[in-house]
Motif scaffolding. Structure first.
Motif, short mmCIF file in Angstrom:
data_model
loop_
_atom_site.label_atom_id
_atom_site.label_comp_id
_atom_site.label_asym_id
_atom_site.label_seq_id
_atom_site.Cartn_x
_atom_site.Cartn_y
_atom_site.Cartn_z
N ASP A 1 39.37 28.05 -21.57
CA ASP A 1 38.49 27.85 -20.43
C ASP A 1 37.94 26.43 -20.42
OD1 ASP A 1 37.24 31.06 -21.28
OD2 ASP A 1 38.67 30.60 -19.67
N TYR A 2 37.56 25.99 -19.23
CA TYR A 2 36.92 24.67 -19.12
C TYR A 2 35.53 24.71 -19.75
CZ TYR A 2 40.44 22.80 -15.92
OH TYR A 2 41.60 22.33 -15.37
N ARG A 3 35.22 23.68 -20.49
CA ARG A 3 33.89 23.50 -21.06
C ARG A 3 33.39 22.12 -20.69
NH1 ARG A 3 33.97 23.73 -27.22
NH2 ARG A 3 31.84 23.05 -26.80
N THR A 4 32.07 21.99 -20.62
CA THR A 4 31.47 20.69 -20.30
C THR A 4 31.18 19.93 -21.59
OG1 THR A 4 30.48 21.54 -18.27
CG2 THR A 4 29.56 19.51 -19.18
N TYR A 5 31.67 18.70 -21.63
CA TYR A 5 31.43 17.82 -22.77
C TYR A 5 30.61 16.62 -22.31
CZ TYR A 5 35.13 20.40 -25.16
OH TYR A 5 35.89 21.39 -25.75
N TRP A 6 29.87 16.05 -23.26
CA TRP A 6 28.94 14.96 -22.95
C TRP A 6 29.19 13.75 -23.84
CZ3 TRP A 6 25.44 15.43 -18.97
CH2 TRP A 6 25.24 16.72 -18.48
#
Length: 121
Positions: free
Chosen positions: A106-111
């Motif tokens: 799944d897509y995850r948000t990275y910073w």
């Protein structure tokens, strides 16, 4: 492991320009939306600009007409051209991206780690 590394922050004069860049590396299968945030009032992160894989952009009202977000899908980079800077733009800027990796279906948000922008009078 995914890494987002920002560059281009620093000091600019009122009315001046800076260009922020963010390079993404790692075992990446797909990049979705990419964005720039900044620390706003009460230390909350506020969305400055976002861009879809197809290039559709959105901007917060305070930067419309002054900032331009762009991306290079092949190079896995996202940039923010900031023109006509003012004191209210002084803060820390973060890039983010929704990423699918080989390890995660799944897509995850990275910073990114953040880069400081200071606008002097």
């Amino acid at each position: 492991q995914v890494q987002l590394v920002e560059s281009g922050g620093g000091t600019a004069q009122h009315g001046g320009s800076l260009r922020l860049s963010c390079e993404i590396s790692g075992d990446i299968v797909s990049l979705d939306d990419m964005a720039w945030y900044r620390t706003g009032p009460e230390n909350a992160r506020e969305l400055v600009a976002s861009i879809t894989p197809a290039g559709t952009t959105t901007y917060m009202d305070a930067v419309k007409g002054r900032f331009t977000i762009s991306r290079d899908n092949a190079k896995k980079t996202v940039s923010l051209q900031m023109n006509n800077l003012n004191s209210e733009d002084t803060t820390v800027y973060y890039c983010s991206a929704r990423i699918k990796t080989r390890q995660s279906p799944d897509y995850r948000t990275y910073w990114g780690q953040g880069t400081q922008v200071i606008v002097s009078p």
